[in-house]
Write an enzyme that holds these catalytic residues in place. Structure first.
Site, mmCIF file in Angstrom:
data_model
loop_
_atom_site.group_PDB
_atom_site.id
_atom_site.type_symbol
_atom_site.label_atom_id
_atom_site.label_comp_id
_atom_site.label_asym_id
_atom_site.label_seq_id
_atom_site.Cartn_x
_atom_site.Cartn_y
_atom_site.Cartn_z
ATOM 1 N N LYS A 43 0.857 -1.187 0.000
ATOM 2 C CA LYS A 43 0.000 0.000 0.000
ATOM 3 C C LYS A 43 0.891 1.234 0.000
ATOM 4 O O LYS A 43 1.633 1.472 0.949
ATOM 5 C CB LYS A 43 -0.905 -0.034 1.239
ATOM 6 N N ASP B 218 -13.875 4.613 7.961
ATOM 7 C CA ASP B 218 -14.317 4.478 6.561
ATOM 8 C C ASP B 218 -14.914 3.088 6.363
ATOM 9 O O ASP B 218 -14.452 2.296 5.545
ATOM 10 C CB ASP B 218 -13.128 4.701 5.625
HETATM 11 N N1 LIG Z 1 -4.809 -6.908 3.012
HETATM 12 C C1 LIG Z 1 -5.503 -6.900 1.857
HETATM 13 N N2 LIG Z 1 -5.844 -8.057 1.265
HETATM 14 C C2 LIG Z 1 -6.524 -8.049 0.094
HETATM 15 N N3 LIG Z 1 -6.887 -6.956 -0.560
HETATM 16 C C3 LIG Z 1 -6.583 -5.768 -0.031
HETATM 17 C C4 LIG Z 1 -5.874 -5.664 1.206
HETATM 18 N N4 LIG Z 1 -5.690 -4.358 1.474
HETATM 19 C C5 LIG Z 1 -6.258 -3.678 0.463
HETATM 20 N N5 LIG Z 1 -6.798 -4.509 -0.456
HETATM 21 C C6 LIG Z 1 -7.519 -4.138 -1.684
HETATM 22 O O1 LIG Z 1 -7.165 -2.820 -2.077
HETATM 23 C C7 LIG Z 1 -8.311 -1.952 -1.992
HETATM 24 C C8 LIG Z 1 -7.893 -0.582 -1.489
HETATM 25 O O2 LIG Z 1 -7.230 -0.712 -0.251
HETATM 26 P P1 LIG Z 1 -7.319 0.454 0.833
HETATM 27 O O3 LIG Z 1 -6.688 1.671 0.210
HETATM 28 O O4 LIG Z 1 -6.556 -0.043 2.043
HETATM 29 O O5 LIG Z 1 -8.779 0.643 1.116
HETATM 30 C C9 LIG Z 1 -9.267 -2.670 -1.066
HETATM 31 O O6 LIG Z 1 -10.595 -2.328 -1.313
HETATM 32 C C10 LIG Z 1 -8.999 -4.132 -1.404
HETATM 33 O O7 LIG Z 1 -9.675 -4.537 -2.549
#
Ligand SMILES: Nc1ncnc2c1ncn2[C@@H]1O[C@H](COP(=O)(O)O)[C@@H](O)[C@H]1O
Lengths: 169, 268
Positions: free
Chosen positions: B56, B165
């Protein structure tokens, strides 16, 4: 071993059991180009390699707190930023019977000197670490609250990896 | 997708770490990678498939002063990492494992959770899972999963953390074990999370999720929201009179927040 993000560094790790000359090694740690770690304080491969990752990151971004990469590994293992305490808790003790030796070389590979540690060399892997590590001592050093119940080594290890990543930040 | 962002990330992760973008939000870009940052031997799942990992990344924002931008990015990256590490120490809360924190580049490595749902129903977040069950919307697995969703939020709130969120995409389902139909419920994305004792923050969390369920699954949302609150209440009710009192306070504020929301939509 090479960490993908830091390809310029070659890392060697050895694990020894039935170590005979811990006191001798302890008296010479300052002059030897290795990190000597009391293996009883390490419960998993990821605990140590997460600390090595952090060491190389701090080095890359010019944030080393100690003089060498090897002493920085000991600091990186520690949950506090007190260097003396990190050495005392994670470094070789005169009574250590199980030792981990870490060698980090920038640009170029070297091997760990076989004659250095008098003991039985065993593979550096989770099974060999888990069976002997001192869970009570580890929990105490990392100040894990009683409310956190680590029913298995992987939960314990995860809590340690978190602490290693976040120390002092 | 911005090639510039991919180039920047590749530059400091090095080409040794292959990345594939899966999402781009306002705050962060999310990649998957087959490489682990520091484990010497590859990890495999229960079926023997190699694991993948989440990266991320918070890209620099051009409109901010570079020094302020770097401080903010570091602060936010660390804040999310700290929350994940604190939440893991609380028994019963399921969040992704923190693998590596790189505050200097605004990068978090996390355990990858979830899988692709059958029949091209998409990734196993709560939103897609409910769509996948649209032909049998009140089946037992849906019910038990939504109760578990409520329990996760209950544990979070009871321990004075808020998500910030709480949409149905930020709730991810992973198989408990490969044999069973049961799901383990995980909360992800603590980018806006915080430690908070405020009933207001908790009420807003519950309201945000209720709105998300109503807007995507309106025909079944009453029952769904009831099951979520059932699970939520279970957590509080385990803590005797004190728990019951706290529960009343949160649910009261939840309905106040909902009222305010209604008024706003009536006027606006
Ligand atoms: N630990 C994780 N495992 C699987 N998919 C993830 C994970 N973290 C984030 N994602 C995917 O990435 C998208 C955006 O991540 P976020 O910015 O953390 O909300 C999420 O809606 C998931 O589809």
């Amino acid at each position: 071993m090479i960490l993908p993000q830091f390809p310029d560094y070659e890392i060697n790790v050895s694990l020894y059991e039935n170590v005979q000359n811990a006191a001798d090694i302890q008296s010479r740690v300052a002059e030897l180009p290795y990190a000597f770690i009391d293996a009883n304080m390490i419960c998993s491969v990821e605990q140590l390699t997460a600390a090595i990752y952090r060491t190389l990151m701090e080095s890359t971004y010019n944030r080393l707190r100690t003089k060498t990469l090897h002493s920085e590994v000991l600091l990186a293992l520690s949950p506090t930023s007190n260097i003396g305490e990190a050495f005392k808790k994670f470094g070789v003790k005169s009574t250590s019977e199980r030792l981990i030796v870490v060698q980090i070389n920038e640009n170029g590979s070297q091997k760990i000197d076989d004659s250095l540690v008098q003991g039985d060399s065993v593979e550096f892997k989770d099974e060999n670490l888990q069976s002997y590590c001192d869970v009570d001592a580890i929990r105490k050093v990392y100040k894990l609250d009683k409310s956190f119940q680590s029913n298995n080594t992987s939960d314990l290890s995860r809590a340690l990896v978190d602490a290693i990543q976040l120390r002092g930040l | 997708m911005s090639q510039e962002i991919v180039d920047t990330v590749t530059k400091y992760l090095t080409p040794n770490i292959p990345i594939k973008q899966i999402s781009q939000g306002a705050e962060a870009v999310v990649f998957t990678s087959s490489a682990h940052p520091y484990l010497p031997t590859p990890e495999h799942d229960a079926d023997g498939k190699p694991l993948q990992y989440i990266i991320k990344y918070r890209p620099p924002k051009k409109y901010r002063h570079p020094i302020i931008d770097r401080q903010l990015t570091k602060h936010r990256t660390l804040s999310e990492a700290r929350l994940l590490s604190k939440l893991f120490l609380i028994g019963g809360i399921n969040v992704p494992k923190l693998i590596a924190t790189d505050p200097y580049n605004g990068c978090l490595w996390l355990e990858f959770l979830g899988e692709d749902l059958p029949n091209n129903s998409g990734f196993s977040n709560l939103k897609n899972f409910l769509w996948a069950n649209v032909n049998d919307p009140y089946n037992d697995v849906v019910k038990s999963t939504l109760i578990k969703v409520g329990e996760q939020i209950g544990l979070l709130h009871f321990n004075d953390f808020c998500h910030g969120d709480l949409t149905s995409s930020n709730i991810v389902l992973a198989r408990d074990d490969t044999q069973s139909n049961d799901w383990k419920v995980f909360l992800i994305d603590f980018g806006l999370g915080s430690m908070s004792k405020l009933v207001e923050d908790k009420g807003v969390d519950l309201y945000v999720l209720e709105r998300a369920i109503i807007s995507t699954h309106s025909a079944f949302s009453d029952k769904y929201n009831e099951w979520i609150i059932e699970g939520f209440s279970n957590v509080y009710n385990k803590h005797g009179k004190g728990g019951e009192t706290k529960l009343k306070e949160v649910l009261k504020r939840f309905s106040d927040v909902r009222m305010r929301g209604r008024k706003r939509t009536m006027i606006g």
